[in-house]
Design a protein around this motif. Sequence first.
Motif, PDB file in Angstrom:
ATOM      1  N   HIS A  19     -46.227  -2.875 111.704  1.00 28.65           N
ATOM      2  CA  HIS A  19     -47.681  -2.262 112.089  1.00 28.65           C
ATOM      3  C   HIS A  19     -47.429  -0.434 111.801  1.00 28.65           C
ATOM      4  O   HIS A  19     -48.719   0.009 111.502  1.00 28.65           O
ATOM      5  N   ASP A  20     -46.531  -0.016 112.339  1.00 28.83           N
ATOM      6  CA  ASP A  20     -46.495   1.605 112.039  1.00 28.83           C
ATOM      7  C   ASP A  20     -46.133   2.043 110.626  1.00 28.83           C
ATOM      8  O   ASP A  20     -46.668   2.729 109.881  1.00 28.83           O
ATOM      9  N   ALA A  21     -45.337   1.017 110.033  1.00 27.91           N
ATOM     10  CA  ALA A  21     -45.130   1.379 108.549  1.00 27.91           C
ATOM     11  C   ALA A  21     -46.369   1.323 107.659  1.00 27.91           C
ATOM     12  O   ALA A  21     -46.679   1.840 106.710  1.00 27.91           O
ATOM     13  N   GLY A  26     -50.762   3.540 104.566  1.00 30.34           N
ATOM     14  CA  GLY A  26     -52.380   3.847 104.554  1.00 30.34           C
ATOM     15  C   GLY A  26     -52.743   5.358 104.483  1.00 30.34           C
ATOM     16  O   GLY A  26     -53.477   5.848 103.723  1.00 30.34           O
ATOM     17  N   LYS A  27     -52.031   6.052 105.617  1.00 25.89           N
ATOM     18  CA  LYS A  27     -52.100   7.545 105.602  1.00 25.89           C
ATOM     19  C   LYS A  27     -51.690   8.337 104.401  1.00 25.89           C
ATOM     20  O   LYS A  27     -52.306   9.249 103.748  1.00 25.89           O
ATOM     21  N   LEU A  28     -50.524   7.905 104.015  1.00 26.59           N
ATOM     22  CA  LEU A  28     -50.097   8.357 102.724  1.00 26.59           C
ATOM     23  C   LEU A  28     -50.826   8.438 101.549  1.00 26.59           C
ATOM     24  O   LEU A  28     -51.019   9.203 100.723  1.00 26.59           O
ATOM     25  N   HIS A  29     -51.294   7.126 101.367  1.00 24.04           N
ATOM     26  CA  HIS A  29     -52.241   6.887 100.075  1.00 24.04           C
ATOM     27  C   HIS A  29     -53.524   7.698 100.303  1.00 24.04           C
ATOM     28  O   HIS A  29     -54.153   8.385  99.338  1.00 24.04           O
ATOM     29  N   TRP A  41     -54.396  14.227 110.798  1.00 22.95           N
ATOM     30  CA  TRP A  41     -52.964  13.953 111.096  1.00 22.95           C
ATOM     31  C   TRP A  41     -51.875  14.560 110.247  1.00 22.95           C
ATOM     32  O   TRP A  41     -51.022  14.143 110.149  1.00 22.95           O
ATOM     33  N   ALA A  42     -52.224  15.591 109.482  1.00 17.21           N
ATOM     34  CA  ALA A  42     -51.714  16.229 108.486  1.00 17.21           C
ATOM     35  C   ALA A  42     -51.550  17.660 108.935  1.00 17.21           C
ATOM     36  O   ALA A  42     -52.703  18.277 108.919  1.00 17.21           O
ATOM     37  N   LYS A  43     -50.474  18.196 108.394  1.00 16.42           N
ATOM     38  CA  LYS A  43     -50.436  19.707 108.656  1.00 16.42           C
ATOM     39  C   LYS A  43     -49.636  20.412 107.501  1.00 16.42           C
ATOM     40  O   LYS A  43     -48.548  19.634 107.233  1.00 16.42           O
ATOM     41  N   ARG A  51     -46.315  17.864 106.796  1.00 18.62           N
ATOM     42  CA  ARG A  51     -46.119  16.592 107.469  1.00 18.62           C
ATOM     43  C   ARG A  51     -47.174  15.807 107.759  1.00 18.62           C
ATOM     44  O   ARG A  51     -48.362  16.180 107.721  1.00 18.62           O
ATOM     45  N   ILE A  52     -47.016  14.661 107.766  1.00 17.38           N
ATOM     46  CA  ILE A  52     -48.141  13.547 108.117  1.00 17.38           C
ATOM     47  C   ILE A  52     -47.426  13.054 109.403  1.00 17.38           C
ATOM     48  O   ILE A  52     -46.592  12.414 109.352  1.00 17.38           O
ATOM     49  N   ARG A  53     -48.403  12.563 110.503  1.00 14.24           N
ATOM     50  CA  ARG A  53     -48.072  11.944 111.515  1.00 14.24           C
ATOM     51  C   ARG A  53     -48.705  10.704 111.818  1.00 14.24           C
ATOM     52  O   ARG A  53     -49.703  10.546 111.285  1.00 14.24           O
TER      53      ARG A  53
END
Length: 83
Positions: A19-21, A26-29, A41-43, A51-53
């Motif tokens: 579920h974390d992966a 999803g956030k990366l895309h 969630w990105a800095k 980074r993306i958290r």
Amino acid sequence: MKLIILSGAQKTLRSMPKHDAMAMLGKLHLFAADPYARHAWAKSFGDGDGRIRHGDWRALYQIDNGVMTVTITRVGNRREIYR
């Protein structure tokens, strides 16, 4: 932009809880679709790095405007990723 995930980062994504992966992917895309939009969630660290958290997980990225890519260089737990 095109999303590239390096092999070490892919290996970590496969070893993460599912579920974390999936949430991280999803956030990366979403990020790669518009890396200059505001994402809570990105800095950015400057010079195209940042980074993306997601929870305790972090993904380090590099943006290359010349070839229009977002490269995920590392993925890991927050206590280990910056070492």
